[in-house]
Every structure is written in C-alpha cells, then in structure tokens.
Design a protein around this motif. Structure first.
Motif, PDB file in Angstrom:
ATOM      1  N   GLN A 175       0.829  -1.204   0.000  1.00 28.47           N
ATOM      2  CA  GLN A 175       0.000   0.000   0.000  1.00 28.47           C
ATOM      3  C   GLN A 175       0.868   1.261   0.000  1.00 28.47           C
ATOM      4  OE1 GLN A 175      -3.290   0.100  -0.357  1.00 28.47           O
ATOM      5  NE2 GLN A 175      -3.311   2.331  -0.313  1.00 28.47           N
ATOM      6  N   LEU A 176       1.931   1.254   0.791  1.00 26.70           N
ATOM      7  CA  LEU A 176       2.835   2.410   0.825  1.00 26.70           C
ATOM      8  C   LEU A 176       3.502   2.624  -0.533  1.00 26.70           C
ATOM      9  CD1 LEU A 176       4.503   2.010   4.327  1.00 26.70           C
ATOM     10  CD2 LEU A 176       3.181   3.983   3.549  1.00 26.70           C
ATOM     11  N   SER A 177       3.904   1.554  -1.178  1.00 34.12           N
ATOM     12  CA  SER A 177       4.530   1.669  -2.504  1.00 34.12           C
ATOM     13  C   SER A 177       3.542   2.259  -3.509  1.00 34.12           C
ATOM     14  CB  SER A 177       5.008   0.308  -2.991  1.00 34.12           C
ATOM     15  OG  SER A 177       6.039  -0.161  -2.186  1.00 34.12           O
ATOM     16  N   PHE A 178       2.301   1.807  -3.440  1.00 36.32           N
ATOM     17  CA  PHE A 178       1.268   2.338  -4.323  1.00 36.32           C
ATOM     18  C   PHE A 178       1.056   3.833  -4.065  1.00 36.32           C
ATOM     19  CE2 PHE A 178      -3.209   3.471  -4.936  1.00 36.32           C
ATOM     20  CZ  PHE A 178      -3.331   3.244  -6.300  1.00 36.32           C
ATOM     21  N   GLU A 179       0.919   4.202  -2.812  1.00 35.34           N
ATOM     22  CA  GLU A 179       0.698   5.614  -2.455  1.00 35.34           C
ATOM     23  C   GLU A 179       1.893   6.472  -2.871  1.00 35.34           C
ATOM     24  OE1 GLU A 179      -1.975   7.253  -1.197  1.00 35.34           O
ATOM     25  OE2 GLU A 179      -3.049   5.366  -1.422  1.00 35.34           O
ATOM     26  N   LYS A 180       3.075   5.936  -2.715  1.00 39.82           N
ATOM     27  CA  LYS A 180       4.293   6.653  -3.104  1.00 39.82           C
ATOM     28  C   LYS A 180       4.265   6.971  -4.600  1.00 39.82           C
ATOM     29  CE  LYS A 180       9.224   5.836  -3.574  1.00 39.82           C
ATOM     30  NZ  LYS A 180      10.255   4.821  -3.471  1.00 39.82           N
ATOM     31  N   ARG A 181       3.950   5.951  -5.418  1.00 37.31           N
ATOM     32  CA  ARG A 181       3.884   6.170  -6.874  1.00 37.31           C
ATOM     33  C   ARG A 181       2.792   7.175  -7.235  1.00 37.31           C
ATOM     34  NH1 ARG A 181       4.617   0.664  -6.693  1.00 37.31           N
ATOM     35  NH2 ARG A 181       2.425   0.254  -7.140  1.00 37.31           N
ATOM     36  N   ARG A 182       1.645   7.070  -6.543  1.00 42.51           N
ATOM     37  CA  ARG A 182       0.523   7.967  -6.824  1.00 42.51           C
ATOM     38  C   ARG A 182       0.883   9.417  -6.510  1.00 42.51           C
ATOM     39  NH1 ARG A 182      -3.652  10.254  -4.277  1.00 42.51           N
ATOM     40  NH2 ARG A 182      -3.151   9.392  -2.243  1.00 42.51           N
ATOM     41  N   ILE A 183       1.513   9.631  -5.386  1.00 39.81           N
ATOM     42  CA  ILE A 183       1.866  11.004  -4.991  1.00 39.81           C
ATOM     43  C   ILE A 183       2.995  11.542  -5.849  1.00 39.81           C
ATOM     44  CG2 ILE A 183       2.828  12.394  -3.108  1.00 39.81           C
ATOM     45  CD1 ILE A 183       1.182  10.660  -1.186  1.00 39.81           C
ATOM     46  N   GLU A 184       3.948  10.679  -6.193  1.00 37.40           N
ATOM     47  CA  GLU A 184       5.064  11.133  -7.037  1.00 37.40           C
ATOM     48  C   GLU A 184       4.593  11.556  -8.420  1.00 37.40           C
ATOM     49  OE1 GLU A 184       8.985   8.760  -5.400  1.00 37.40           O
ATOM     50  OE2 GLU A 184       7.753   7.779  -6.919  1.00 37.40           O
ATOM     51  N   SER A 185       3.505  10.981  -8.881  1.00 40.59           N
ATOM     52  CA  SER A 185       3.016  11.324 -10.218  1.00 40.59           C
ATOM     53  C   SER A 185       2.317  12.687 -10.254  1.00 40.59           C
ATOM     54  CB  SER A 185       2.065  10.240 -10.726  1.00 40.59           C
ATOM     55  OG  SER A 185       0.880  10.236  -9.964  1.00 40.59           O
ATOM     56  N   LYS A 186       1.988  13.220  -9.112  1.00 39.99           N
ATOM     57  CA  LYS A 186       1.330  14.535  -9.062  1.00 39.99           C
ATOM     58  C   LYS A 186       2.332  15.646  -9.320  1.00 39.99           C
ATOM     59  CE  LYS A 186      -2.383  13.423  -5.889  1.00 39.99           C
ATOM     60  NZ  LYS A 186      -3.045  13.762  -4.630  1.00 39.99           N
ATOM     61  N   GLN A 187       1.805  16.734  -9.811  1.00 44.38           N
ATOM     62  CA  GLN A 187       2.614  17.934 -10.024  1.00 44.38           C
ATOM     63  C   GLN A 187       2.836  18.634  -8.682  1.00 44.38           C
ATOM     64  OE1 GLN A 187       3.731  19.037 -13.035  1.00 44.38           O
ATOM     65  NE2 GLN A 187       2.775  17.388 -14.201  1.00 44.38           N
ATOM     66  N   ASN A 188       3.773  19.508  -8.629  1.00 47.02           N
ATOM     67  CA  ASN A 188       4.030  20.370  -7.471  1.00 47.02           C
ATOM     68  C   ASN A 188       4.416  19.612  -6.201  1.00 47.02           C
ATOM     69  OD1 ASN A 188       3.254  22.489  -9.148  1.00 47.02           O
ATOM     70  ND2 ASN A 188       1.130  22.363  -8.487  1.00 47.02           N
ATOM     71  N   VAL A 189       5.033  18.476  -6.332  1.00 45.83           N
ATOM     72  CA  VAL A 189       5.537  17.775  -5.154  1.00 45.83           C
ATOM     73  C   VAL A 189       7.015  17.445  -5.359  1.00 45.83           C
ATOM     74  CG1 VAL A 189       3.362  16.733  -4.434  1.00 45.83           C
ATOM     75  CG2 VAL A 189       4.831  15.507  -6.013  1.00 45.83           C
ATOM     76  N   SER A 190       7.748  17.493  -4.302  1.00 47.72           N
ATOM     77  CA  SER A 190       9.167  17.149  -4.353  1.00 47.72           C
ATOM     78  C   SER A 190       9.279  15.623  -4.320  1.00 47.72           C
ATOM     79  CB  SER A 190       9.893  17.763  -3.155  1.00 47.72           C
ATOM     80  OG  SER A 190      11.183  17.227  -3.053  1.00 47.72           O
ATOM     81  N   ARG A 191       9.634  15.063  -5.467  1.00 44.25           N
ATOM     82  CA  ARG A 191       9.732  13.603  -5.549  1.00 44.25           C
ATOM     83  C   ARG A 191      10.780  13.063  -4.586  1.00 44.25           C
ATOM     84  NH1 ARG A 191       8.560  11.985 -11.761  1.00 44.25           N
ATOM     85  NH2 ARG A 191       6.697  13.272 -11.911  1.00 44.25           N
ATOM     86  N   GLU A 192      11.849  13.825  -4.413  1.00 49.48           N
ATOM     87  CA  GLU A 192      12.888  13.402  -3.490  1.00 49.48           C
ATOM     88  C   GLU A 192      12.363  13.303  -2.062  1.00 49.48           C
ATOM     89  OE1 GLU A 192      16.897  15.330  -2.808  1.00 49.48           O
ATOM     90  OE2 GLU A 192      16.817  15.179  -4.997  1.00 49.48           O
ATOM     91  N   PHE A 224       8.497   8.051   2.293  1.00 43.93           N
ATOM     92  CA  PHE A 224       7.902   6.728   2.097  1.00 43.93           C
ATOM     93  C   PHE A 224       8.934   5.623   2.313  1.00 43.93           C
ATOM     94  CE2 PHE A 224       4.302   8.934   0.288  1.00 43.93           C
ATOM     95  CZ  PHE A 224       3.245   8.102   0.612  1.00 43.93           C
ATOM     96  N   GLN A 225      10.151   5.851   1.871  1.00 48.64           N
ATOM     97  CA  GLN A 225      11.190   4.836   2.034  1.00 48.64           C
ATOM     98  C   GLN A 225      11.466   4.583   3.511  1.00 48.64           C
ATOM     99  OE1 GLN A 225      12.273   3.106  -0.680  1.00 48.64           O
ATOM    100  NE2 GLN A 225      13.001   1.751   0.933  1.00 48.64           N
ATOM    101  N   LYS A 226      11.411   5.630   4.301  1.00 49.38           N
ATOM    102  CA  LYS A 226      11.619   5.480   5.743  1.00 49.38           C
ATOM    103  C   LYS A 226      10.553   4.555   6.342  1.00 49.38           C
ATOM    104  CE  LYS A 226      12.078   8.244   9.942  1.00 49.38           C
ATOM    105  NZ  LYS A 226      12.003   9.584  10.518  1.00 49.38           N
ATOM    106  N   GLU A 227       9.299   4.744   5.957  1.00 43.69           N
ATOM    107  CA  GLU A 227       8.211   3.900   6.451  1.00 43.69           C
ATOM    108  C   GLU A 227       8.327   2.474   5.917  1.00 43.69           C
ATOM    109  OE1 GLU A 227       5.839   4.416   8.792  1.00 43.69           O
ATOM    110  OE2 GLU A 227       6.984   6.245   9.129  1.00 43.69           O
ATOM    111  N   LEU A 228       8.699   2.349   4.650  1.00 41.11           N
ATOM    112  CA  LEU A 228       8.892   1.011   4.070  1.00 41.11           C
ATOM    113  C   LEU A 228      10.012   0.268   4.792  1.00 41.11           C
ATOM    114  CD1 LEU A 228       8.491   1.821   0.282  1.00 41.11           C
ATOM    115  CD2 LEU A 228       7.142   0.147   1.563  1.00 41.11           C
ATOM    116  N   ASP A 229      11.105   0.960   5.050  1.00 40.13           N
ATOM    117  CA  ASP A 229      12.236   0.341   5.742  1.00 40.13           C
ATOM    118  C   ASP A 229      11.841  -0.108   7.150  1.00 40.13           C
ATOM    119  OD1 ASP A 229      13.817   0.750   3.532  1.00 40.13           O
ATOM    120  OD2 ASP A 229      14.843   2.512   4.351  1.00 40.13           O
ATOM    121  N   ARG A 230      11.048   0.714   7.807  1.00 50.09           N
ATOM    122  CA  ARG A 230      10.594   0.381   9.159  1.00 50.09           C
ATOM    123  C   ARG A 230       9.764  -0.903   9.154  1.00 50.09           C
ATOM    124  NH1 ARG A 230       6.797   2.072  12.807  1.00 50.09           N
ATOM    125  NH2 ARG A 230       5.577   3.199  11.295  1.00 50.09           N
TER     126      ARG A 230
END
Length: 129
Positions: A38-55, A61-67
């Motif tokens: 679910q986190l991976s899906f949300e990450k891709r969804r948010i990254e595809s939006k404009q006006n967001v810092s992909r980094e 998200f990576q921090k939560e995935l790693d946890r």
C-alpha cells in the motif's frame, strides 16, 4: 503502604501454543507485507502529481517502508526461533500489574524479586513469588 509492581506472564510452549504463535506471526508478516504494498502504491501515486518534491516524497515513504521491512525481518527471526525452541520452554508473553504491601521492616529484595505467572494452554499452572 501498597505499591504497584509489574510481573511477567510466561507461556509454556506446547504444540497448541506453538501453532497459535506461528499463525499469529504469519498474520503479522502478511499485514506488514500488505502495508508495504500500500505504501509503494501511495508513493507512486503522490510522485506522479505535479508540485511535489519527488525526493522528499521518496525519502518519507522509504523510511516507512524500511521500518516495516525491519519488522518483517524480526517476525521471520521469531518464527525461526520458535522452530528451534523445545516444547516445555517458558516464554515471556506479557506483563501484569500487581499490588504489593510494603511495611516497615519488609525485605525490599523479596518484594521486588521477580515473580511470574506461568500459563499453559490458557490455564494458570503456577504462580512464582
């Protein structure tokens, strides 16, 4: 005077309790895996939006995935250890609070010494003081 003290509740490992713990660990692992997906899906969804810092999004998200992946490794380790443990082993399951009476002249070490409630297949079999 009365004080509250925590004492451990220990579970005696039997075939039934071992099986129950294995199912619990598998359910926990599946839940963590679903959360990762679910986190991976949300990450891709948010990254595809404009006006967001992909980094920034990726880092958070990576921090939560790693946890969660670390928790998954811990669950796998617990499953491995459960397979190694012999039946009859006592595992600390939880803690409960108990009220202890303290009076002048009481032996503090006796009061604070580790007692335990020992449970086997849902029944209290021993209370250590």
């Amino acid at each position: 005077m009365e004080i509250i003290r925590k004492i451990p509740v220990k579970q005696v490992l039997t075939e039934a309790s071992k099986e129950k713990m294995q199912h619990q660990f598998h359910r926990e692992w599946k839940q963590l895996d679903q959360e990762c997906q679910q986190l991976s899906f949300e990450k891709r969804r948010i990254e595809s939006k404009q006006n967001v810092s992909r980094e920034e999004v990726s880092k958070r998200f990576q921090k939560e995935l790693d946890r969660r992946k670390e928790k998954m490794r811990w669950v796998e380790y617990q499953l491995e250890q459960l397979d190694i443990l012999p039946l009859g082993s006592e595992l600390t399951d939880s803690e409960v609070e108990t009220v202890v009476t303290v009076e002048i002249g009481s032996n503090w070490e006796d009061i604070m010494s580790e007692g335990a409630i020992v449970v086997e297949d849902g029944k209290v079999i021993r209370i250590d003081r």
